[in-house]
Scaffold this active site. Structure first.
Site, short mmCIF file in Angstrom:
data_model
loop_
_atom_site.label_atom_id
_atom_site.label_comp_id
_atom_site.label_asym_id
_atom_site.label_seq_id
_atom_site.Cartn_x
_atom_site.Cartn_y
_atom_site.Cartn_z
N ARG A 1 -3.83 8.82 16.47
CA ARG A 1 -2.93 7.72 16.80
C ARG A 1 -2.75 7.61 18.31
NH1 ARG A 1 1.77 6.08 18.01
NH2 ARG A 1 3.06 4.71 16.71
N PHE B 1 -7.38 2.37 5.08
CA PHE B 1 -6.56 1.18 4.87
C PHE B 1 -6.94 -0.03 5.71
CE2 PHE B 1 -3.89 4.11 7.49
CZ PHE B 1 -3.83 3.37 8.66
N GLU C 1 0.84 -1.21 0.00
CA GLU C 1 0.00 0.00 0.00
C GLU C 1 0.86 1.25 0.00
OE1 GLU C 1 -2.97 0.18 3.01
OE2 GLU C 1 -3.68 -1.85 2.61
N LYS D 1 7.04 -1.40 6.91
CA LYS D 1 7.14 -0.12 6.18
C LYS D 1 8.51 0.02 5.53
CE LYS D 1 8.08 2.30 10.55
NZ LYS D 1 7.53 3.14 11.59
N LYS E 1 2.10 4.72 1.30
CA LYS E 1 2.20 5.22 2.67
C LYS E 1 2.04 6.73 2.65
CE LYS E 1 5.01 4.79 6.82
NZ LYS E 1 4.71 6.12 7.34
P1 ATP Z 1 4.85 4.12 13.99
O1 ATP Z 1 3.44 4.48 13.74
O2 ATP Z 1 5.30 2.93 13.19
O3 ATP Z 1 5.25 4.13 15.41
P2 ATP Z 1 5.34 6.67 13.06
O4 ATP Z 1 4.14 7.17 13.75
O5 ATP Z 1 6.57 7.48 13.10
O6 ATP Z 1 5.75 5.24 13.48
P3 ATP Z 1 5.60 5.86 10.45
O7 ATP Z 1 6.97 5.37 10.73
O8 ATP Z 1 5.49 6.95 9.47
O9 ATP Z 1 4.85 6.39 11.66
O10 ATP Z 1 4.73 4.57 9.98
C1 ATP Z 1 3.51 4.12 10.40
C2 ATP Z 1 2.35 5.06 10.11
O11 ATP Z 1 2.11 5.17 8.73
C3 ATP Z 1 1.02 4.57 10.63
O12 ATP Z 1 0.87 4.87 11.98
C4 ATP Z 1 0.00 5.31 9.74
O13 ATP Z 1 -0.37 6.52 10.38
C5 ATP Z 1 0.80 5.68 8.50
N1 ATP Z 1 0.27 5.13 7.24
C6 ATP Z 1 0.20 5.81 6.08
N2 ATP Z 1 -0.29 5.06 5.10
C7 ATP Z 1 -0.56 3.84 5.61
C8 ATP Z 1 -1.08 2.63 5.09
N3 ATP Z 1 -1.43 2.52 3.81
N4 ATP Z 1 -1.21 1.58 5.93
C9 ATP Z 1 -0.85 1.69 7.22
N5 ATP Z 1 -0.35 2.80 7.78
C10 ATP Z 1 -0.19 3.87 6.99
#
Ligand code: ATP
Length: 590
Positions: free
Chosen positions: A272, A342, A250, A423, A252
């Site tokens: 979140r 998602f 997917e 990711k 991001k």
């Molecule tokens: P994490 O949430 O992993 O602790 P983070 O808040 O810094 O770390 P990222 O590292 O950017 O976030 O990666 C996860 C986040 O990506 C998810 O919490 C969600 O908000 C976002 N995201 C964006 N697109 C998607 C998608 N298609 N599926 C799942 N998450 C997604």
């Protein structure tokens, strides 16, 4: 339970540092609570009035508390304030003032926990003209008829400074011990917590129905589910191998994570951090009410501004800034948000979390088919690393952050970071391929003009989930902008702690300790092994005994303090160790 008894347990907790002993004390404390008050005791011990999604703030500022202590004890405001500046602990100031009270002590009233909690809830609702005085009176009333030890916690609680050294993980373990005599039922309790985000509610069910009730715990509308999180892997090959050769990939999106709950015409959105953010997204609310083919639903997506004409995405920071500048309403008209959905957790009375990803996704797409505002995230099904790689590159070209690969047969695992989501973000050559989110645990004055100014650098930590403590991983002393310097100084001065906070594990000693509260985004060149940082140091087995540290760390991001993450959502020790091994692996590959 009398508040005096609760204060007694709190004093015991403050006096010990072994986590096992703490779990024992907490479990005794929960056991001693009456059937329908355990939820209040849990909230109080967490230092909150309610779970995050209810948005109940105590409404008590430091100044209000100082006035209340003065009113309750007959000391001048200036004296109380001086004492507070010296000790840095409002609880100790209240205790000292109460001991040396100048007023004739009214017969001590034996407050119950319920009464103190109810007064604090009442204070939280007071607003408008004259509200400060009403709050001061209510607080003073509690302090003046309590013992000095009780006064200590009455003063600390509404300021969020209980200093008990107890996190959610420790509370869950104690609840397990209370109910079963063992700590290992924590996993079941955590499962229930993950689908309601309300430790008080978990405690109540446990107290009333035992573990039986916990195992039957169900997802419910308007109680947010703790979000599933993604692991990291650096290459398309590794991701596809881990996924067994086939995966959904997917796009991001770098926006706001939104968990949408809808029942008929009522819609609420949670962030979140599980705070309610409904007000921020009028266009998403309207679409959820009118467009969805579902009367009741819980689903998740990422909201960001998207320009249909140019196909341009506005990332998180810009979306937020525009909202601030132009206001939510104007923004929703000029540049409406899209919600890229998602995942699906619940629909029309059915729990979808245990259904494999492909089934959840198909049902989600059906529910969204008539909406132009809430649309499914862009994705492909990849069967080779090449396909994943091409999709990744085209997503980056569109201005997105990267991709999230998802295991087609996996369940939705609330509150967990698992390899069923992986990711991959844009990588930065020669640097760590991802930023880390660290908790500030202390700060340094530095030298020369920095020292005069009152701020010179940060001591930062990662969160060790299994130990429920914060382990230091980095000192950041350079690269601050003027704006960051003054914001950090201002914010950190307010949360200084008189000694090392109980949940911080550190060999280094900064000039000032602060309560672990604020999260900053940090980029570094690499992770190295370190004898002075405690991150990963207390691990058993291979590599234990020596910690991990960041090399050349600096703050990044427009927001100095990350507003969507609390201390326990910071990067974990486990992730740092994992990133170290990814980095080792990459340098061998290069
Ligand atoms: P994490 O949430 O992993 O602790 P983070 O808040 O810094 O770390 P990222 O590292 O950017 O976030 O990666 C996860 C986040 O990506 C998810 O919490 C969600 O908000 C976002 N995201 C964006 N697109 C998607 C998608 N298609 N599926 C799942 N998450 C997604």
């Amino acid at each position: 339970m009398l508040f005096k008894e609760l204060a007694g347990y709190y004093e015991e907790l403050e006096a010990v540092s072994s986590r096992l002993t703490m779990v024992g004390i907490l479990s005794e404390m929960f056991k001693a609570s009456e059937l329908d008050e355990i939820d209040k005791i849990i909230y109080m011990t967490e230092g909150v009035l309610a779970p995050p999604f209810e948005g109940v703030e105590s409404g008590v500022a430091e100044k209000t508390m100082i006035d209340a202590i003065a009113m309750a004890t007959g000391h001048s405001k200036a004296d109380v304030e001086n004492e507070y500046r010296a000790s840095g602990d409002i609880g100790l100031s209240a205790m000292a003032a109460s001991r040396k009270s100048r007023l004739k002590r009214i017969a001590q009233k034996q407050f119950t926990v319920r009464e103190i909690y109810a007064s604090m809830r009442k204070i939280a609702t007071i607003s408008g003209v004259g509200s400060k005085l009403s709050k001061v009176r209510l607080l003073a009333d509690m302090i003046s008829s309590s013992s000095p030890a009780e006064a200590k916690y009455i003063a600390r609680y509404p300021l969020g400074q209980l200093r008990l050294g107890v996190g959610d993980a420790t509370i869950l373990e104690a609840l397990s011990l209370m109910a079963t005599g063992e700590r290992k039922s924590k996993a079941d309790l955590e499962g229930a917590f993950n689908i309601c985000s309300d430790l008080g509610a978990v405690g109540l069910v446990l107290r009333k129905e035992g573990m039986e009730g916990i195992r039957k715990f169900k997802v419910s509308l308007f109680k947010p589910i703790r979000p599933q999180l993604a692991e990291r892997l650096p290459t398309a090959e590794e991701i596809m191998k881990r996924m067994g050769g086939k995966a959904a990939v997917e796009q991001k999106y770098d926006g706001f994570r939104c968990q949408v709950h809808k029942k008929g015409k009522t819609v609420k959105i949670y962030s979140r951090r599980l705070e309610e953010t409904t007000q921020m997204f009028p266009e998403v609310i309207a679409a959820a009410i009118h467009d969805l083919d579902a009367e009741s639903i819980i689903f998740e997506g990422e909201a960001l501004a998207y320009n249909d004409v140019t196909g341009e995405f506005l990332p998180f920071q810009e979306t937020i800034q525009r909202k601030r500048k132009h206001g939510i309403k104007a923004m929703s008209e000029s540049m409406p948000l899209r919600l890229f959905a998602f995942d699906l957790m619940y629909m029309e009375g059915k729990d979808y979390m245990g259904i494999p990803y492909s089934g959840r996704r198909a049902a989600l797409e059906r529910a969204l088919r008539n909406s132009k505002t809430i649309i499914p995230s862009g994705r492909i099904i990849a069967t080779s690393p090449g396909e994943l790689e091409r999709f990744f590159e085209s997503s980056i070209e569109e201005g997105l952050e990267g991709i999230v690969a998802k295991d087609l047969s996996s369940a939705y695992t609330a509150g967990a970071r698992k390899f069923s989501w992986i990711k991959m973000k844009r990588s930065y050559k020669g640097e760590l391929s991802d930023t880390v989110d660290l908790v500030i645990v202390g700060y340094y004055l530095g030298r020369g003009s920095r020292a005069e100014f009152g701020f010179g650098g940060l001591l930062c930590a990662a969160y060790n989930k299994s130990r429920d403590v914060f382990e230091t991983v980095s000192r950041i002393g350079t690269g601050f902008t003027e704006k960051q310097l003054s914001e950090l100084k201002e914010r950190l001065e307010k949360i200084r702690s008189s000694g090392k906070p109980v949940r911080v594990d550190s060999i280094l000693k900064p000039d000032f300790w602060v309560e672990p509260k604020y999260v900053v985004v940090v980029r570094a060149d690499e992770i190295t092994r370190s004898p002075t940082h405690t991150c990963g140091m207390r691990r058993q087995g291979e590599g234990g005994g020596i910690g991990y540290a960041l090399r050349f760390p600096r703050l990044v991001g427009d927001e100095t303090i990350r507003s969507d993450k609390g201390a326990e959502e910071a990067t974990t020790t486990e992730e740092i160790v994992e990133m170290f091994s990814i980095q080792k692996h990459l340098s061998i590959a290069r």
